[in-house]
Design a protein around this motif. Structure first.
Motif, PDB file in Angstrom:
ATOM      1  N   PRO A 127       0.807  -1.232   0.000  1.00 35.22           N
ATOM      2  CA  PRO A 127       0.000   0.000   0.000  1.00 35.22           C
ATOM      3  C   PRO A 127       0.836   1.276   0.000  1.00 35.22           C
ATOM      4  N   LEU A 128       1.952   1.283   0.745  1.00 41.60           N
ATOM      5  CA  LEU A 128       2.785   2.487   0.803  1.00 41.60           C
ATOM      6  C   LEU A 128       3.415   2.776  -0.552  1.00 41.60           C
ATOM      7  N   ALA A 129       3.876   1.725  -1.233  1.00 42.63           N
ATOM      8  CA  ALA A 129       4.463   1.915  -2.557  1.00 42.63           C
ATOM      9  C   ALA A 129       3.408   2.394  -3.544  1.00 42.63           C
ATOM     10  N   LEU A 130       2.215   1.828  -3.459  1.00 42.13           N
ATOM     11  CA  LEU A 130       1.133   2.248  -4.349  1.00 42.13           C
ATOM     12  C   LEU A 130       0.764   3.709  -4.112  1.00 42.13           C
ATOM     13  N   ALA A 131       0.724   4.117  -2.836  1.00 40.25           N
ATOM     14  CA  ALA A 131       0.412   5.505  -2.508  1.00 40.25           C
ATOM     15  C   ALA A 131       1.503   6.440  -3.025  1.00 40.25           C
ATOM     16  N   GLY A 132       2.763   6.028  -2.881  1.00 38.33           N
ATOM     17  CA  GLY A 132       3.866   6.858  -3.356  1.00 38.33           C
ATOM     18  C   GLY A 132       3.857   7.030  -4.869  1.00 38.33           C
ATOM     19  N   LEU A 133       3.608   5.944  -5.595  1.00 37.28           N
ATOM     20  CA  LEU A 133       3.544   6.020  -7.055  1.00 37.28           C
ATOM     21  C   LEU A 133       2.369   6.882  -7.508  1.00 37.28           C
ATOM     22  N   THR A 134       1.244   6.771  -6.814  1.00 35.64           N
ATOM     23  CA  THR A 134       0.080   7.589  -7.151  1.00 35.64           C
ATOM     24  C   THR A 134       0.380   9.062  -6.941  1.00 35.64           C
ATOM     25  N   ALA A 135       1.009   9.396  -5.820  1.00 31.47           N
ATOM     26  CA  ALA A 135       1.353  10.789  -5.537  1.00 31.47           C
ATOM     27  C   ALA A 135       2.325  11.327  -6.582  1.00 31.47           C
ATOM     28  N   TYR A 136       3.318  10.531  -6.954  1.00 33.05           N
ATOM     29  CA  TYR A 136       4.285  10.942  -7.969  1.00 33.05           C
ATOM     30  C   TYR A 136       3.578  11.234  -9.294  1.00 33.05           C
ATOM     31  N   GLY A 137       2.689  10.343  -9.699  1.00 35.34           N
ATOM     32  CA  GLY A 137       1.972  10.543 -10.961  1.00 35.34           C
ATOM     33  C   GLY A 137       1.093  11.774 -10.937  1.00 35.34           C
ATOM     34  N   LEU A 138       0.402  12.012  -9.830  1.00 35.24           N
ATOM     35  CA  LEU A 138      -0.477  13.175  -9.737  1.00 35.24           C
ATOM     36  C   LEU A 138       0.312  14.479  -9.791  1.00 35.24           C
ATOM     37  N   VAL A 139       1.459  14.527  -9.116  1.00 37.12           N
ATOM     38  CA  VAL A 139       2.300  15.733  -9.165  1.00 37.12           C
ATOM     39  C   VAL A 139       2.807  15.966 -10.587  1.00 37.12           C
ATOM     40  N   ALA A 140       3.235  14.888 -11.252  1.00 35.23           N
ATOM     41  CA  ALA A 140       3.739  15.016 -12.622  1.00 35.23           C
ATOM     42  C   ALA A 140       2.662  15.545 -13.567  1.00 35.23           C
ATOM     43  N   LEU A 141       1.439  15.060 -13.425  1.00 32.82           N
ATOM     44  CA  LEU A 141       0.364  15.494 -14.315  1.00 32.82           C
ATOM     45  C   LEU A 141      -0.092  16.915 -13.967  1.00 32.82           C
ATOM     46  N   ARG A 142      -0.107  17.234 -12.685  1.00 32.46           N
ATOM     47  CA  ARG A 142      -0.432  18.595 -12.278  1.00 32.46           C
ATOM     48  C   ARG A 142       0.560  19.589 -12.867  1.00 32.46           C
ATOM     49  N   TRP A 143       1.831  19.210 -12.918  1.00 28.28           N
ATOM     50  CA  TRP A 143       2.865  20.077 -13.478  1.00 28.28           C
ATOM     51  C   TRP A 143       2.581  20.396 -14.953  1.00 28.28           C
ATOM     52  N   ARG A 144       2.059  19.436 -15.686  1.00 23.72           N
ATOM     53  CA  ARG A 144       1.811  19.671 -17.100  1.00 23.72           C
ATOM     54  C   ARG A 144       0.691  20.692 -17.299  1.00 23.72           C
ATOM     55  N   VAL A 145      -0.255  20.740 -16.377  1.00 23.87           N
ATOM     56  CA  VAL A 145      -1.308  21.768 -16.450  1.00 23.87           C
ATOM     57  C   VAL A 145      -0.756  23.114 -15.999  1.00 23.87           C
TER      58      VAL A 145
END
Length: 206
Positions: A127-145
């Motif tokens: 679960p911790l790894a899944l949460a970390g990967l999700t957070a990383y992806g959301l930050v990356a996509l937010r940056w593109r906006v």
């Protein structure tokens, strides 16, 4: 069912994260300065490194595991990226600022979400790894906006398309893994996937 619930929650979180950018989109310089003031390093480091970090992690996973599940995971992401590019040309919606191709749907969002969902469906992630990967992806996509590479809608549609194709491909992939593909993938196949993936990342991931 639990995994599907997590995936739907991730799509909803992506929507909530990018939604404020729909209301008013200031110039790119202003967005960059606001991002830098709030998070001096996080947004830029994550946003600008995503292509290399994700590509490197995927390539390493394929080389180390060399199993059928990983092969179908990577091949599915490549197929989804090609389909995403076709959709871009059909829809023809421009980016917020001029780019070298259209922006709807976002190719980065497609790949990040396809790979993330595909990994959650295949690999036993804590679960911790899944949460970390999700957070990383959301930050990356937010940056593109924030950086005006895409509108919020372009990122949301790209992410939804990527997640949906990962779910759609999983059934046929299981059949290939069980009945067609070898248990250990030959190195030549791995190198071939690297070559195809390099072309796709270089020409489609923009």
């Amino acid at each position: 069912m639990h995994r599907h619930t997590l995936l739907l929650a991730g799509v909803a979180a992506t929507s909530a994260l990018v939604a404020p950018a729909r209301l008013r989109v200031p110039p790119r310089a202003t967005l960059q300065s606001h991002a830098a003031a709030a998070h001096p390093a996080m947004y830029r480091v994550v946003g600008e490194s995503t292509r290399f970090v994700v590509s490197g992690a995927v390539a390493t996973t394929l080389l180390v595991r060399r199993d059928a599940e990983t092969l179908t995971w990577v091949a599915g992401a490549i197929a989804a990226a090609v389909g995403n590019k076709i959709l871009k040309r059909i829809i023809g919606q421009a980016r917020p600022e001029e780019g070298d191709d259209d922006g709807m749907p976002s190719s980065h969002a497609c790949s990040v979400c396809h790979l993330g969902v595909g990994a959650a469906l295949r690999f036993p992630l804590p679960p911790l790894a899944l949460a970390g990967l999700t957070a990383y992806g959301l930050v990356a996509l937010r940056w593109r906006v924030m950086n005006r590479y895409h509108t919020a809608a372009q990122v949301l549609v790209g992410g939804t398309y990527g997640a949906a194709t990962a779910l759609l491909f999983r059934g046929p992939a299981r059949r290939l893994e069980a009945a067609v593909l070898p248990a250990t993938i030959p190195l030549a196949w791995v190198l071939g996937i690297y070559a195809v993936g390099g072309v796709v990342v270089g020409s489609l991931e923009r």
